[in-house]
Design an enzyme around this catalytic site. Structure first.
Site, PDB file in Angstrom:
ATOM      1  N   HIS A  69       3.876  -5.927  -9.253  1.00  0.00           N
ATOM      2  CA  HIS A  69       4.583  -6.700  -8.231  1.00  0.00           C
ATOM      3  C   HIS A  69       4.213  -8.175  -8.323  1.00  0.00           C
ATOM      4  O   HIS A  69       3.086  -8.535  -8.661  1.00  0.00           O
ATOM      5  CB  HIS A  69       4.317  -6.144  -6.828  1.00  0.00           C
ATOM      6  CG  HIS A  69       2.872  -6.151  -6.393  1.00  0.00           C
ATOM      7  ND1 HIS A  69       2.264  -7.248  -5.823  1.00  0.00           N
ATOM      8  CD2 HIS A  69       1.926  -5.182  -6.410  1.00  0.00           C
ATOM      9  CE1 HIS A  69       1.012  -6.950  -5.522  1.00  0.00           C
ATOM     10  NE2 HIS A  69       0.774  -5.707  -5.869  1.00  0.00           N
ATOM     11  N   ASP A  71       4.561 -10.415  -5.731  1.00  0.00           N
ATOM     12  CA  ASP A  71       4.120 -11.000  -4.470  1.00  0.00           C
ATOM     13  C   ASP A  71       2.621 -10.847  -4.285  1.00  0.00           C
ATOM     14  O   ASP A  71       1.976  -9.989  -4.912  1.00  0.00           O
ATOM     15  CB  ASP A  71       4.868 -10.366  -3.296  1.00  0.00           C
ATOM     16  CG  ASP A  71       4.619  -8.860  -3.191  1.00  0.00           C
ATOM     17  OD1 ASP A  71       4.883  -8.159  -4.185  1.00  0.00           O
ATOM     18  OD2 ASP A  71       4.158  -8.393  -2.129  1.00  0.00           O
ATOM     19  N   ASP A 101      -4.855  -8.739  -7.717  1.00  0.00           N
ATOM     20  CA  ASP A 101      -3.766  -7.972  -7.102  1.00  0.00           C
ATOM     21  C   ASP A 101      -2.505  -8.818  -7.005  1.00  0.00           C
ATOM     22  O   ASP A 101      -2.238  -9.428  -5.973  1.00  0.00           O
ATOM     23  CB  ASP A 101      -4.219  -7.500  -5.722  1.00  0.00           C
ATOM     24  CG  ASP A 101      -3.268  -6.514  -5.085  1.00  0.00           C
ATOM     25  OD1 ASP A 101      -2.381  -6.000  -5.783  1.00  0.00           O
ATOM     26  OD2 ASP A 101      -3.392  -6.275  -3.878  1.00  0.00           O
ATOM     27  N   GLU A 133       5.867  -5.815  -2.442  1.00  0.00           N
ATOM     28  CA  GLU A 133       5.047  -4.596  -2.465  1.00  0.00           C
ATOM     29  C   GLU A 133       4.021  -4.638  -1.342  1.00  0.00           C
ATOM     30  O   GLU A 133       3.709  -3.608  -0.725  1.00  0.00           O
ATOM     31  CB  GLU A 133       4.345  -4.475  -3.825  1.00  0.00           C
ATOM     32  CG  GLU A 133       3.596  -3.158  -4.028  1.00  0.00           C
ATOM     33  CD  GLU A 133       2.150  -3.173  -3.528  1.00  0.00           C
ATOM     34  OE1 GLU A 133       1.529  -2.103  -3.471  1.00  0.00           O
ATOM     35  OE2 GLU A 133       1.633  -4.273  -3.168  1.00  0.00           O
ATOM     36  N   GLU A 134       3.527  -5.830  -1.041  1.00  0.00           N
ATOM     37  CA  GLU A 134       2.487  -5.967  -0.031  1.00  0.00           C
ATOM     38  C   GLU A 134       3.014  -5.749   1.388  1.00  0.00           C
ATOM     39  O   GLU A 134       2.238  -5.726   2.341  1.00  0.00           O
ATOM     40  CB  GLU A 134       1.817  -7.347  -0.139  1.00  0.00           C
ATOM     41  CG  GLU A 134       1.105  -7.603  -1.461  1.00  0.00           C
ATOM     42  CD  GLU A 134      -0.148  -6.764  -1.641  1.00  0.00           C
ATOM     43  OE1 GLU A 134      -0.434  -5.913  -0.773  1.00  0.00           O
ATOM     44  OE2 GLU A 134      -0.858  -6.963  -2.646  1.00  0.00           O
ATOM     45  N   GLU A 161      -1.891  -1.679 -10.941  1.00  0.00           N
ATOM     46  CA  GLU A 161      -2.764  -2.078  -9.842  1.00  0.00           C
ATOM     47  C   GLU A 161      -4.227  -2.038 -10.305  1.00  0.00           C
ATOM     48  O   GLU A 161      -4.582  -1.283 -11.213  1.00  0.00           O
ATOM     49  CB  GLU A 161      -2.580  -1.135  -8.650  1.00  0.00           C
ATOM     50  CG  GLU A 161      -1.240  -1.252  -7.955  1.00  0.00           C
ATOM     51  CD  GLU A 161      -1.151  -2.435  -7.010  1.00  0.00           C
ATOM     52  OE1 GLU A 161      -2.121  -3.224  -6.930  1.00  0.00           O
ATOM     53  OE2 GLU A 161      -0.104  -2.581  -6.347  1.00  0.00           O
TER      54      GLU A 161
END
Length: 374
Positions: A69, A71, A101, A133-134, A161
């Site tokens: 991701h 974001d 992350d 995603e967050e 991740e």
């Protein structure tokens, strides 16, 4: 570009969850196209955010997805010793928001792209980069829905991740909801003339916490820590002043469910308690904020064996944090977690990744390309 240079470029984009991401998407798309990848930019329904899907290799064959991701969580903590959106080097560490992350993984994928592009791949490698995603994996469902138009059903998906470059086969599912109670305002000296929304919500929360304590009694999955499903009230908001009867109160609640349990079903007793307030003349609303399923990949699956070969480490049974992997598995695509960095460094000031971790991840991706070549 070297992996550290790519990481610096990616970190410099303040692609905070819930905000427009056109700048980082354009950079990645242009970079991928410059190395011969077929690129699709997929706008989400929000109108200002996009997923990105790119392919290297034969599009008519079933291949592998490298998923990440774009974001990051906000970086407003005072403890940062430098600009969190400017990569800082100290020894082997590279500091900045998203380094672990998970822009570190994105940088590794992009750094490996030139070598993948010059390989004679017999199966394709796809890059699937999502947004938000967050916020509970809001962007990737739109990307997954578009996959039948973008490629043949992939053999597997590697979700990058942070896992210390040890593959992970399972994680818990999650659901988050926002409860709202609407009462009637008035002067606090005459409480009988109003409907106190905070007091009403407090009753719902007490019942929710008690229910959460029951979840700790099972069912159990000993691969997780803790080995049971959990419930948390994370945010409460309501009221204007101490001498005004509050007419509104909201609460955000999440559950994390062990494999085999649907997260949203765990919230049904809480919803029943909330709606029971309607019999006392309160109005209530219930809004799902996010939900994603658990991941559970068999230890003897081909994808688990592949990651063991690529990393030289046996796959870990499970972690308690969540990822987009469960959504890929729900769509019929085997998925596994494996990426650089440590989840313990994420979502906190002075987030960092090491150069050694970046190089190890890039080597894994290039080894996947070598395996699929010839």
């Amino acid at each position: 570009m070297m992996v550290e240079d790519l990481l610096a470029r990616l970190v410099a984009f303040p692609s905070v969850v819930g905000t427009p991401n056109g700048a980082i998407v354009t950079f990645i798309a242009d970079y991928c196209r410059s190395h011969g990848a077929t690129v699709a930019v997929l706008p989400g329904p929000e109108g200002d955010r996009c997923n990105l899907f790119a392919t290297i290799g034969p599009r008519d064959k079933a291949g592998y997805i490298l998923s990440g991701h774009m974001d990051v969580v906000p970086a407003g903590e005072a403890e940062w010793s430098s600009d969190p959106f400017s990569l800082r080097a100290e020894g082997d560490r590279r500091y900045g928001r998203g380094t672990t992350d998970m822009k570190g993984f994105l940088a590794c994928v992009l750094a490996a792209l030139p070598k993948l592009a010059t390989s004679d791949l017999s199966q394709p490698i796809h890059l699937a980069f999502s947004y938000d995603e967050e916020a509970g994996c809001r962007g990737v469902p739109h990307l997954i829905a578009a996959l039948p138009h973008l490629c043949k059903t992939p053999v597997g998906a590697i979700i990058g991740e942070p896992s210390r470059m040890q593959a992970v086969r399972a994680h818990k599912g999650k659901a988050a909801v926002r409860l709202e109670v609407i009462g009637r305002s008035g002067h606090s000296s005459q409480p009988h003339l109003g409907l106190n929304a905070v007091h009403a919500m407090a009753g719902v929360i007490i019942q929710a916490v008690a229910y959460g304590e029951l979840l700790a009694k099972g069912p159990f999955d000993r691969n997780f820590e803790p080995p049971y499903s959990s419930l948390q009230v994370g945010v409460i908001a309501g009221g204007q002043a101490v001498n005004i009867i509050p007419d509104r109160c909201t609460a955000d609640i999440e559950v994390r469910a062990v494999s085999g349990t649907l997260p949203l079903t765990l919230l049904e007793p809480v919803k029943a308690h909330l709606e029971a307030l309607q019999t006392k003349n309160f109005r209530t609303t219930w809004r799902e904020l996010s939900a994603y399923p658990a991941l559970s990949l068999a230890a003897d699956s081909p994808l688990a064996h592949l990651l063991t070969e690529l990393t030289g480490k046996e796959a870990l049974a499970a972690v308690s944090y969540g990822t987009e992997a469960g959504l890929y598995q729900q769509a019929g695509i085997d998925a596994i977690i494996c990426g650089p960095g440590d989840i313990g460094r994420a979502h906190r000031p002075e987030e960092y990744i090491t150069v050694g971790e970046l190089h190890a991840c890039q080597q894994m991706i290039e080894a996947l390309g070598a395996r699929l070549s010839g």
